[in-house]
Design a protein around this motif. Structure first.
Motif, mmCIF file in Angstrom:
data_model
loop_
_atom_site.group_PDB
_atom_site.id
_atom_site.type_symbol
_atom_site.label_atom_id
_atom_site.label_comp_id
_atom_site.label_asym_id
_atom_site.label_seq_id
_atom_site.Cartn_x
_atom_site.Cartn_y
_atom_site.Cartn_z
ATOM 1 N N THR A 1 0.825 -1.203 0.000
ATOM 2 C CA THR A 1 0.000 0.000 0.000
ATOM 3 C C THR A 1 0.865 1.261 0.000
ATOM 4 O O THR A 1 1.759 1.403 0.835
ATOM 5 C CB THR A 1 -0.910 0.003 1.245
ATOM 6 O OG1 THR A 1 -1.715 -1.174 1.221
ATOM 7 C CG2 THR A 1 -1.797 1.232 1.278
ATOM 8 N N GLU A 2 0.585 2.141 -0.951
ATOM 9 C CA GLU A 2 1.289 3.431 -1.029
ATOM 10 C C GLU A 2 2.811 3.277 -1.110
ATOM 11 O O GLU A 2 3.556 4.140 -0.661
ATOM 12 C CB GLU A 2 0.932 4.314 0.178
ATOM 13 C CG GLU A 2 -0.513 4.721 0.265
ATOM 14 C CD GLU A 2 -0.872 5.836 -0.710
ATOM 15 O OE1 GLU A 2 -0.046 6.740 -0.918
ATOM 16 O OE2 GLU A 2 -1.987 5.787 -1.263
ATOM 17 N N GLY A 3 3.278 2.141 -1.645
ATOM 18 C CA GLY A 3 4.719 1.912 -1.749
ATOM 19 C C GLY A 3 5.405 1.712 -0.410
ATOM 20 O O GLY A 3 6.633 1.843 -0.311
ATOM 21 N N PHE A 4 4.632 1.353 0.619
ATOM 22 C CA PHE A 4 5.173 1.210 1.973
ATOM 23 C C PHE A 4 6.349 0.238 2.028
ATOM 24 O O PHE A 4 7.305 0.454 2.775
ATOM 25 C CB PHE A 4 4.058 0.750 2.928
ATOM 26 C CG PHE A 4 4.462 0.708 4.366
ATOM 27 C CD1 PHE A 4 4.459 1.862 5.128
ATOM 28 C CD2 PHE A 4 4.848 -0.485 4.959
ATOM 29 C CE1 PHE A 4 4.835 1.840 6.474
ATOM 30 C CE2 PHE A 4 5.230 -0.518 6.289
ATOM 31 C CZ PHE A 4 5.220 0.644 7.049
ATOM 32 N N TYR A 5 6.289 -0.821 1.235
ATOM 33 C CA TYR A 5 7.340 -1.836 1.260
ATOM 34 C C TYR A 5 8.311 -1.734 0.088
ATOM 35 O O TYR A 5 9.034 -2.688 -0.214
ATOM 36 C CB TYR A 5 6.725 -3.240 1.341
ATOM 37 C CG TYR A 5 6.153 -3.542 2.707
ATOM 38 C CD1 TYR A 5 6.986 -3.704 3.802
ATOM 39 C CD2 TYR A 5 4.775 -3.655 2.902
ATOM 40 C CE1 TYR A 5 6.478 -3.978 5.065
ATOM 41 C CE2 TYR A 5 4.263 -3.938 4.160
ATOM 42 C CZ TYR A 5 5.116 -4.089 5.231
ATOM 43 O OH TYR A 5 4.607 -4.367 6.487
ATOM 44 N N ASP A 6 8.388 -0.596 -0.566
ATOM 45 C CA ASP A 6 9.324 -0.424 -1.677
ATOM 46 C C ASP A 6 10.766 -0.706 -1.252
ATOM 47 O O ASP A 6 11.520 -1.339 -1.984
ATOM 48 C CB ASP A 6 9.237 0.985 -2.266
ATOM 49 C CG ASP A 6 7.996 1.194 -3.119
ATOM 50 O OD1 ASP A 6 7.262 0.217 -3.373
ATOM 51 O OD2 ASP A 6 7.758 2.357 -3.524
ATOM 52 N N GLY A 7 11.151 -0.229 -0.086
ATOM 53 C CA GLY A 7 12.522 -0.455 0.399
ATOM 54 C C GLY A 7 12.808 -1.924 0.618
ATOM 55 O O GLY A 7 13.876 -2.424 0.246
ATOM 56 N N GLU B 1 15.165 -7.785 -3.889
ATOM 57 C CA GLU B 1 15.573 -7.925 -5.286
ATOM 58 C C GLU B 1 17.093 -7.909 -5.414
ATOM 59 O O GLU B 1 17.675 -8.646 -6.212
ATOM 60 C CB GLU B 1 14.939 -6.822 -6.138
ATOM 61 C CG GLU B 1 13.457 -7.028 -6.337
ATOM 62 C CD GLU B 1 12.751 -5.836 -6.973
ATOM 63 O OE1 GLU B 1 13.349 -4.726 -7.063
ATOM 64 O OE2 GLU B 1 11.581 -6.010 -7.371
ATOM 65 N N ARG B 2 17.758 -7.073 -4.628
ATOM 66 C CA ARG B 2 19.217 -7.039 -4.650
ATOM 67 C C ARG B 2 19.793 -8.357 -4.130
ATOM 68 O O ARG B 2 20.738 -8.910 -4.700
ATOM 69 C CB ARG B 2 19.741 -5.865 -3.823
ATOM 70 C CG ARG B 2 21.252 -5.765 -3.861
ATOM 71 C CD ARG B 2 21.763 -4.530 -3.180
ATOM 72 N NE ARG B 2 23.220 -4.491 -3.277
ATOM 73 C CZ ARG B 2 23.950 -3.518 -2.799
ATOM 74 N NH1 ARG B 2 23.383 -2.483 -2.197
ATOM 75 N NH2 ARG B 2 25.257 -3.552 -2.917
ATOM 76 N N MET B 3 19.220 -8.861 -3.039
ATOM 77 C CA MET B 3 19.668 -10.154 -2.508
ATOM 78 C C MET B 3 19.529 -11.242 -3.569
ATOM 79 O O MET B 3 20.420 -12.079 -3.725
ATOM 80 C CB MET B 3 18.859 -10.533 -1.262
ATOM 81 C CG MET B 3 19.156 -9.719 -0.048
ATOM 82 S SD MET B 3 17.980 -10.203 1.261
ATOM 83 C CE MET B 3 18.515 -9.134 2.577
ATOM 84 N N ASP B 4 18.423 -11.223 -4.288
ATOM 85 C CA ASP B 4 18.178 -12.202 -5.339
ATOM 86 C C ASP B 4 19.192 -12.045 -6.470
ATOM 87 O O ASP B 4 19.843 -13.013 -6.879
ATOM 88 C CB ASP B 4 16.746 -12.025 -5.860
ATOM 89 C CG ASP B 4 16.288 -13.139 -6.764
ATOM 90 O OD1 ASP B 4 16.757 -14.280 -6.617
ATOM 91 O OD2 ASP B 4 15.424 -12.867 -7.627
#
Length: 174
Positions: free
Chosen positions: A131-137, A143-146
């Motif tokens: 919601t609202e990009g809350f978990y963008d970080g 994604e970096r870990m992957d």
């Protein structure tokens, strides 16, 4: 389906509560059971109220020390001695996990489940309602870990992200 939801126990701005209420309505109307932290406070209470109003069932899993915050209208309340036992009970009762906005407790719960999935000890879907990009970080970090080889499985096998409550249920059906 028993849908375990990790979310905040704090009262939040409408930009967070409105999507949570919509998610809860869809959960209840779908005939699902909400498995959650069992609290009547904040977003947890709002979620339970809306699931119940839409015809869903409520299974709360509470830590004994938070008994005073228990949701009175739950169909079932399970009491645990501590947070570790609570997390195990929540995951054990889940057919799927959905993550709504939340603080440190929510972050702790979702990262533990992802660690269990990474090791093949939990095989149910995990969907984050962003919601609202809350978990963008968090998404960027995962994604970096992957991309850099820190995950033994592709990220999409561990967790997916949804932008709307309806999209959460689309992903759970897939």
């Amino acid at each position: 389906m028993n849908i375990c939801v990790f979310c905040s126990a704090y009262s939040l701005d409408d930009r967070y509560t409105a999507p949570a209420a919509e998610f809860a309505r869809l959960l209840g109307e779908g005939g699902h059971t909400l498995v959650w932290g069992g609290s009547d406070a904040g977003l947890m209470g709002l979620l339970a109220d809306n699931v119940k109003a839409a015809g869903g069932k409520l299974v709360g899993v509470m830590v004994e020390m938070l008994r005073h915050k228990a949701y009175a209208g739950a169909d079932e309340l399970v009491w645990t001695a501590d947070l570790a036992e609570r997390k195990a009970e929540l995951a054990g009762r889940a057919d799927a996990i959905v993550v709504l906005v939340g603080g440190l407790g929510t972050l702790d719960e979702v990262t533990e489940v992802l660690e269990l999935k990474k090791h093949g000890m939990f095989d149910k879907p995990v969907v984050v309602l962003d919601t609202e990009g809350f978990y963008d970080g968090m998404r960027t970090q995962l994604e970096r870990m992957d991309a850099e080889g820190f995950l033994p499985k592709p990220l999409a096998e561990l967790v997916t992200f949804a932008d709307t409550p309806a999209e959460v249920f689309e992903q759970l059906k897939a």
